[in-house]
Design an enzyme around this catalytic site. Sequence first.
Site, PDB file in Angstrom:
ATOM      1  N   HIS A   1       0.797  -1.234   0.000  1.00  0.00           N
ATOM      2  CA  HIS A   1       0.000   0.000   0.000  1.00  0.00           C
ATOM      3  C   HIS A   1       0.829   1.283   0.000  1.00  0.00           C
ATOM      4  O   HIS A   1       0.342   2.338  -0.411  1.00  0.00           O
ATOM      5  CB  HIS A   1      -0.974  -0.005   1.192  1.00  0.00           C
ATOM      6  CG  HIS A   1      -0.344   0.307   2.513  1.00  0.00           C
ATOM      7  ND1 HIS A   1       0.220  -0.648   3.318  1.00  0.00           N
ATOM      8  CD2 HIS A   1      -0.192   1.488   3.178  1.00  0.00           C
ATOM      9  CE1 HIS A   1       0.690  -0.094   4.415  1.00  0.00           C
ATOM     10  NE2 HIS A   1       0.455   1.210   4.359  1.00  0.00           N
TER      11      HIS A   1
ATOM     12  N   GLU B   1       3.485   5.583  -3.088  1.00  0.00           N
ATOM     13  CA  GLU B   1       3.656   6.881  -2.424  1.00  0.00           C
ATOM     14  C   GLU B   1       5.091   7.122  -1.983  1.00  0.00           C
ATOM     15  O   GLU B   1       5.619   8.227  -2.116  1.00  0.00           O
ATOM     16  CB  GLU B   1       2.734   6.952  -1.213  1.00  0.00           C
ATOM     17  CG  GLU B   1       2.865   8.245  -0.433  1.00  0.00           C
ATOM     18  CD  GLU B   1       2.028   8.251   0.833  1.00  0.00           C
ATOM     19  OE1 GLU B   1       2.220   9.165   1.640  1.00  0.00           O
ATOM     20  OE2 GLU B   1       1.203   7.339   0.993  1.00  0.00           O
ATOM     21  N   ASP B   2       5.746   6.071  -1.456  1.00  0.00           N
ATOM     22  CA  ASP B   2       7.026   6.281  -0.773  1.00  0.00           C
ATOM     23  C   ASP B   2       8.234   5.684  -1.480  1.00  0.00           C
ATOM     24  O   ASP B   2       9.345   5.753  -0.948  1.00  0.00           O
ATOM     25  CB  ASP B   2       6.948   5.701   0.651  1.00  0.00           C
ATOM     26  CG  ASP B   2       5.947   6.460   1.510  1.00  0.00           C
ATOM     27  OD1 ASP B   2       5.825   7.682   1.317  1.00  0.00           O
ATOM     28  OD2 ASP B   2       5.291   5.831   2.360  1.00  0.00           O
TER      29      ASP B   2
ATOM     30  N   ASP C   1     -20.673   3.900  36.620  1.00  0.00           N
ATOM     31  CA  ASP C   1     -20.634   2.723  35.735  1.00  0.00           C
ATOM     32  C   ASP C   1     -19.367   2.759  34.886  1.00  0.00           C
ATOM     33  O   ASP C   1     -19.401   2.993  33.698  1.00  0.00           O
ATOM     34  CB  ASP C   1     -21.885   2.663  34.844  1.00  0.00           C
ATOM     35  CG  ASP C   1     -22.108   3.945  34.061  1.00  0.00           C
ATOM     36  OD1 ASP C   1     -21.522   4.971  34.429  1.00  0.00           O
ATOM     37  OD2 ASP C   1     -22.859   3.911  33.070  1.00  0.00           O
TER      38      ASP C   1
END
Length: 700
Positions: free
Chosen positions: A72, A76-77, A260
């Site tokens: 993924h 992008e990288d 609670d």
Amino acid sequence: MLRQYELVERVKAYDPDADEDLLNRAYVFSMKAHGSQLRANGDPYFSHPIEVAGILTDLRLDDETIATGILHDTIEDTVATQEQIDKLFGKSVGRLVDGVTKLSKIEAQTENERAAENLRKFLLAMSNDIRVLLVKLADRLHNMRTLKFIQSEPKRRRIARETMDIYAPLAERIGMYGFMDELNELAFAQLEPEGYALILKRLESLRAGGGDVVARITSGIQLLLGQNGIEAEVYGREKRPFSIWKKMQDNQVAFEALSDVMAFRVIVQSPADCYRALGVIHQRWPTVPGRFKDFISTPKRNGYRSLHTTVRHSDMRIEIQIRDAVMHREAELGLAAHWAYKQGEEGAAARESYPWLNDLLEILEHAASPEELLEHTRMAMFQDQVFVFTPKGALQQLPRGSTPVDFAYQLHSEIGDTCVGAKVNGRVMPLRTRLVNGDQVEILRSKIRAPDPAWDSFVVTAKARAAVRRSVRARDRDAQLTMGRQLFDAAVKRFKLPEHDDEVAAALVALKLPDRAALYIALARQTIGDLALREALSPGSTLGSKRGRKPKPVPVAAIPIKGLSPGAAFTLGDCCHPVPGDRIAGVSRPGTGVEVHRIDCATLEHEAGEWLDLAWDANSGGAIARVSTVVHNQPGSLAAVASIIAHHSGNIVNLALKDRDREFHTNIIDVEVADLAQLTAIIAALRSAPAVVSVERVKA
């Protein structure tokens, strides 16, 4: 970090037919592509996509989704391209990777624009294949687990805020409550570190003071159910710090006032056993009124099913959730618990199962700005729901605080656009009425599509607000086009300017505008004035003006303002409140458009801007006039004034007490009237009333 064979074995354990070669190739490709890149904590960057893939295997997802998790971040990288991914791993994986990839190279002027563009692409991809969302949530979850290693505090807070506003609610929307809880918890620790630490300290103190209370209550519930022949597994836990913090904020109470802070889950064999267990528990411990919810007979919009109740156990309140094993798995994993993509579920089927996706797509299509897109998307993630019914008994779920207008847009955009009223439980009620559980709502419609701009102040759903704003923008644009065309024609006649297509085309180039529509809107908004228009249409014609010589315009008819939208094409002066029938003039204000005043308004005497001769056209709509009334200080005076105004079909829209003494009251009243004749009749009637001392129209 999972090794290659370990990852493959995990997938093969629940999917023996998984494509082992695809997983191996993705693993090797991602490792080589990321190379020597490092994460903020010093680990090899490659460890991140592998951990994401590991999270996806916990959800038992298909091989294409696991491969997408591994790949993924490659586009992008790294230097990897979309074409490479498509060629090596197939179009399906390529499409998923592209959907998850951020648009980090977008040239955006603001952080909001970049965030909005990323969100836009992500939501569009998600609508075509819901697996994009599953990978993105796993990606965000691992990033949040390692967020503490990022040195920049502003960056950590920005990522945490985005997580809490968008990704945690998205996880809730598809029923992945395990993801939602952890994302909220990790974001809360960054956004409110002092509050987070304080609650942890209080919980530790509570444990130290009461021993292992959770274990004692858990065994007690299990023993009680067993004695009544109900086979069950019971789990107890303290509520998460974020859940406690949210309850403290919502209820405006201190930690000590919360009774609670412990929750218990009862997992039984069948839906029938859920109700049997509920009965046994309610017989043993008294219930807390208003705290029982049946999400089995009426599941949440994301498919969540369970019984929720709160009971008094000894000197404390405890929350108990009762469900069977199938419900429990769906509650933890949501969409991923019954994933059916391998059986042919496509994006369209996912949209049918999750109709809120269509709402988000509609928001994407019509948002006017990045800020509006982000605002509406966050609004669309409301978690608290209210259940209401159509006249035919169909159940609709809406965010808490919704109104009949929200209900109308929930049914269909056209129903919302044509809504003019509503019946709630058979009674005609204001459209701003807040709906409550069990209400039956009938929408009253007209043939005219005219959403009221005032709806924007009270609707709560993103779909309704986006539709109202879209309608207002369209109406404003039409009004500005009409006003701008009138200003253009008047300027052409006044200064004898050329108006043939060739001259106008050259003027558009000079003014850097794309077309006539843009020119008309610029004239209406007064971002372009007469001087600039003259110079563009007739170069050199403004030289005399610049040297101080007045131009010699020819007389032209007044510009009519019939049918134009106040606030869009023009604004009515607050100082004099002109109404149809008054003689009026307009003042050009750069950047804001034309402001309309009565010809005798004192403001005009000091106005340095350019004047425009305006006129009300035939059948102009009504307006609001302001009058000052002095009445005797006695019972019934104000009622007499209101009665006279109503008798003459006027509508009081605002009333303010200006002065008060022993004998007289002076009131400022805003009255909606059709024209000057109606206003004159109202003033005359008021002056003849015994309770009224004087009536004057406010000029400035």
